[in-house]
Structure formats: structure tokens, C-alpha cells
Design an enzyme around this catalytic site. Structure first.
Site, mmCIF file in Angstrom:
data_model
loop_
_atom_site.group_PDB
_atom_site.id
_atom_site.type_symbol
_atom_site.label_atom_id
_atom_site.label_comp_id
_atom_site.label_asym_id
_atom_site.label_seq_id
_atom_site.Cartn_x
_atom_site.Cartn_y
_atom_site.Cartn_z
ATOM 1 N N LYS A 179 -3.439 -10.370 8.611
ATOM 2 C CA LYS A 179 -3.367 -9.084 9.236
ATOM 3 C C LYS A 179 -3.524 -8.047 8.048
ATOM 4 C CE LYS A 179 -0.588 -10.785 13.249
ATOM 5 N NZ LYS A 179 0.739 -10.693 13.567
ATOM 6 N N GLY A 180 -3.090 -8.357 7.162
ATOM 7 C CA GLY A 180 -2.742 -7.195 6.004
ATOM 8 C C GLY A 180 -3.785 -6.375 5.534
ATOM 9 N N GLU A 204 -8.822 -7.914 0.656
ATOM 10 C CA GLU A 204 -7.509 -8.637 0.856
ATOM 11 C C GLU A 204 -6.394 -7.447 0.296
ATOM 12 O OE1 GLU A 204 -5.430 -10.414 1.797
ATOM 13 O OE2 GLU A 204 -4.569 -12.013 0.669
ATOM 14 N N ASP A 205 -5.580 -7.397 1.114
ATOM 15 C CA ASP A 205 -4.257 -6.557 0.693
ATOM 16 C C ASP A 205 -3.645 -6.658 -0.576
ATOM 17 O OD1 ASP A 205 -2.842 -8.832 1.454
ATOM 18 O OD2 ASP A 205 -1.641 -7.770 3.189
ATOM 19 N N ASP A 246 -1.143 -12.238 -4.877
ATOM 20 C CA ASP A 246 0.099 -12.817 -5.254
ATOM 21 C C ASP A 246 -0.185 -13.925 -6.377
ATOM 22 O OD1 ASP A 246 2.983 -12.590 -5.601
ATOM 23 O OD2 ASP A 246 3.160 -13.982 -4.113
ATOM 24 N N PHE A 293 8.877 -6.683 -3.596
ATOM 25 C CA PHE A 293 7.926 -6.801 -2.361
ATOM 26 C C PHE A 293 7.680 -5.565 -1.720
ATOM 27 C CE2 PHE A 293 7.364 -8.189 2.176
ATOM 28 C CZ PHE A 293 6.778 -9.663 1.862
ATOM 29 N N ASP A 343 3.360 -6.273 5.469
ATOM 30 C CA ASP A 343 4.318 -5.974 6.166
ATOM 31 C C ASP A 343 5.732 -6.873 5.704
ATOM 32 O OD1 ASP A 343 3.278 -8.743 6.276
ATOM 33 O OD2 ASP A 343 4.561 -9.330 8.017
ATOM 34 N N ARG A 397 3.691 -2.144 8.749
ATOM 35 C CA ARG A 397 2.191 -2.213 8.801
ATOM 36 C C ARG A 397 1.771 -0.700 8.971
ATOM 37 N NH1 ARG A 397 0.466 -7.461 8.094
ATOM 38 N NH2 ARG A 397 1.320 -9.103 9.406
HETATM 39 P P1 IMP Z 1 -0.909 -15.515 -2.412
HETATM 40 O O1 IMP Z 1 -1.820 -14.775 -3.252
HETATM 41 O O2 IMP Z 1 -1.544 -16.604 -1.675
HETATM 42 O O3 IMP Z 1 0.452 -15.760 -2.916
HETATM 43 O O4 IMP Z 1 -0.793 -14.657 -1.015
HETATM 44 C C1 IMP Z 1 -0.811 -13.334 -0.916
HETATM 45 C C2 IMP Z 1 -0.270 -12.968 0.453
HETATM 46 O O5 IMP Z 1 1.056 -13.068 0.540
HETATM 47 C C3 IMP Z 1 -0.998 -11.472 0.704
HETATM 48 O O6 IMP Z 1 -1.911 -11.585 1.623
HETATM 49 C C4 IMP Z 1 0.296 -11.109 1.520
HETATM 50 O O7 IMP Z 1 -0.013 -11.207 2.886
HETATM 51 C C5 IMP Z 1 1.355 -11.929 1.334
HETATM 52 N N1 IMP Z 1 2.166 -11.086 0.225
HETATM 53 C C6 IMP Z 1 2.458 -11.434 -1.033
HETATM 54 N N2 IMP Z 1 3.229 -10.521 -1.774
HETATM 55 C C7 IMP Z 1 3.535 -9.460 -0.552
HETATM 56 C C8 IMP Z 1 4.146 -8.449 -0.563
HETATM 57 O O8 IMP Z 1 4.817 -7.751 -1.649
HETATM 58 N N3 IMP Z 1 4.419 -7.606 0.374
HETATM 59 C C9 IMP Z 1 3.640 -8.211 1.589
HETATM 60 N N4 IMP Z 1 2.903 -9.153 1.860
HETATM 61 C C10 IMP Z 1 2.852 -9.711 0.728
HETATM 62 MG MG MG Z 2 -2.172 -11.500 3.577
#
Ligand code: IMP
Ligand code: MG
Length: 187
Positions: free
Chosen positions: A43-44, A99-100, A103, A152, A159, A165
């Protein structure tokens, strides 16, 4: 929502607005008027994508995907699957994933690999926030709004436990923060 959560503003809504505008201009220039299919990750990314598309001058079509991951916080195993798949035909199209926050990189690595199976003309990635230092799989992000190494973050689509959000700025969150001298009766 926990009243004890402590929020500290990291990116003001003005800062975000200016940067999203810049990203839109850069994307418009780089794609030379070609149509683009933007795929937002739910959703982000919905807030960021809604603002971004209004700064892109090219013809734009939009789609969304939703992904579920079965890793844990400490061990993101990379077990990812779609709970909502791509609906548009992206064969021979210029695709940009929105993408929001990136990570570990597992989510985008998985999605980019799946998108490539559809034989698009190109695939690029645009994210609002890049936590580059936390990367566990190499993934190139073509357009980055902000590099934020740690913490975070919530707000502007992001979220914590489905809350926050709707905040117009981005905040660092300290969940359930207990101030100095906190006693259980303070609850
Ligand atoms: P990754 O890159 O696969 O680890 O995942 C990234 C996803 O994890 C993002 O799309 C976010 O939804 C979630 N995420 C990672 N860090 C944060 C944060 O600091 N706040 C909110 N969502 C996060
Ligand atoms: Mg996400």
C-alpha cells in the site's frame, strides 16, 4: 495507534513536494515524451505515486501490485508472492516501478525479476526513500527521492502497523516510547 509513540519529523511536506516535483521533471526529460507504465507497490507507494504522476509530462498509465513477504524482521528470507498481480499488458512497454522505501531490496529484486518475464521494453525503479546501507541483495534504484540510512519511518504512505499513512510529512518513529521517569500509572 499508541499515544506513547514518539514521532520526529525527518522530511517536511514542503521538502517532499519539492523533491517529487524534481523527480517528475527528471523522469519526463529522460523518457523524451515516450509513454510510461507506472507500477506502484501497495500500500505504501500510493501517496507518492499520486503526487509523482502529476509532475510527469509524458502519457502515463498506472497499475498496482501487492506483495506479501513471509520473512521475519530479523530474517527477511526473501519468500515473496503476489496478492495482487499486474493487470496491464506491459510487453514492449517502458515500465517504472514506484516504491515508497527500499530496505533490504528483496521486494524489488523479486518484482523486477517477475516484470522482466513479461518482456517489457525497459524496467526502471523510482523510490521515495532509499535505505541503501541496509541492502542485502544488490538492486539498482534509478530515481531516489531521499537517502535515509536508518530508523523506522512513517507518514506520506508509510505505515507502522497500518497507522500514520495519512501524515503529510515523513517521521522517524520510536514505538511505545517511554519518557524518563515513566511509571506504569502514567498510562
Ligand atoms: P525490502 O526492501 O524488501 O526490505 O522491503 C521494503 C518494504 O518494507 C517497503 O516497501 C516498506 O513497505 C517496508 N519498510 C521497510 N522499512 C520501512 C520503514 O522504515 N517504514 C515503513 N515501511 C518500511
Ligand atoms: Mg511497501
Amino acid at each position: 495507534m499508541d499515544k506513547k509513540d514518539q514521532l520526529r519529523e525527518i522530511l517536511s511536506s514542503e521538502t517532499i513536494k519539492a523533491r517529487v516535483h524534481e523527480l517528475g521533471e527528471r523522469i519526463s526529460k529522460d523518457y523524451h515524451g515516450r509513454p510510461i507504465v507506472l507500477i506502484g507497490i501497495l500500500k505504501g507507494a500510493f501517496v507518492f505515486m499520486a503526487d509523482l504522476i502529476r509532475h510527469i509530462k509524458n502519457p502515463v498509465q498506472i497499475d498496482f501490485v501487492r506483495l506479501a513477504s513471509y520473512g521475519s524482521q530479523t530474517e527477511p528470507s526473501g519468500q515473496i508472492s503476489f496478492t495482487k498481480d499486474i493487470e496491464l499488458d506491459i510487453k514492449d512497454r517502458d515500465v517504472m516501478v514506484v516504491e515508497d522505501l527500499v530496505d533490504t531490496g528483496y521486494t524489488l529484486k523479486y518484482l523486477k525479476d517477475v516484470i522482466k518475464l513479461h518482456n517489457p521494453a525497459s524496467v526502471k525503479i523510482c523510490c521515495l526513500i532509499d535505505k541503501k546501507e541496509r541492502r542485502q541483495v544488490p538492486i539498482e534504484v534509478d530515481y531516489v527521492g531521499f537517502d535515509i540510512p536508518r530508523g523506522f519511518l512513517v507518514g506520506y504512505g508509510l505505515d507502522f502497523d497500518e497507522n500514520y499513512r495519512s501524515l503529510p510529512a515523513v517521521y522517524h518513529i520510536n514505538p511505545g516510547y517511554k519518557p524518563e521517569g515513566f511509571a506504569p500509572s502514567d498510562r
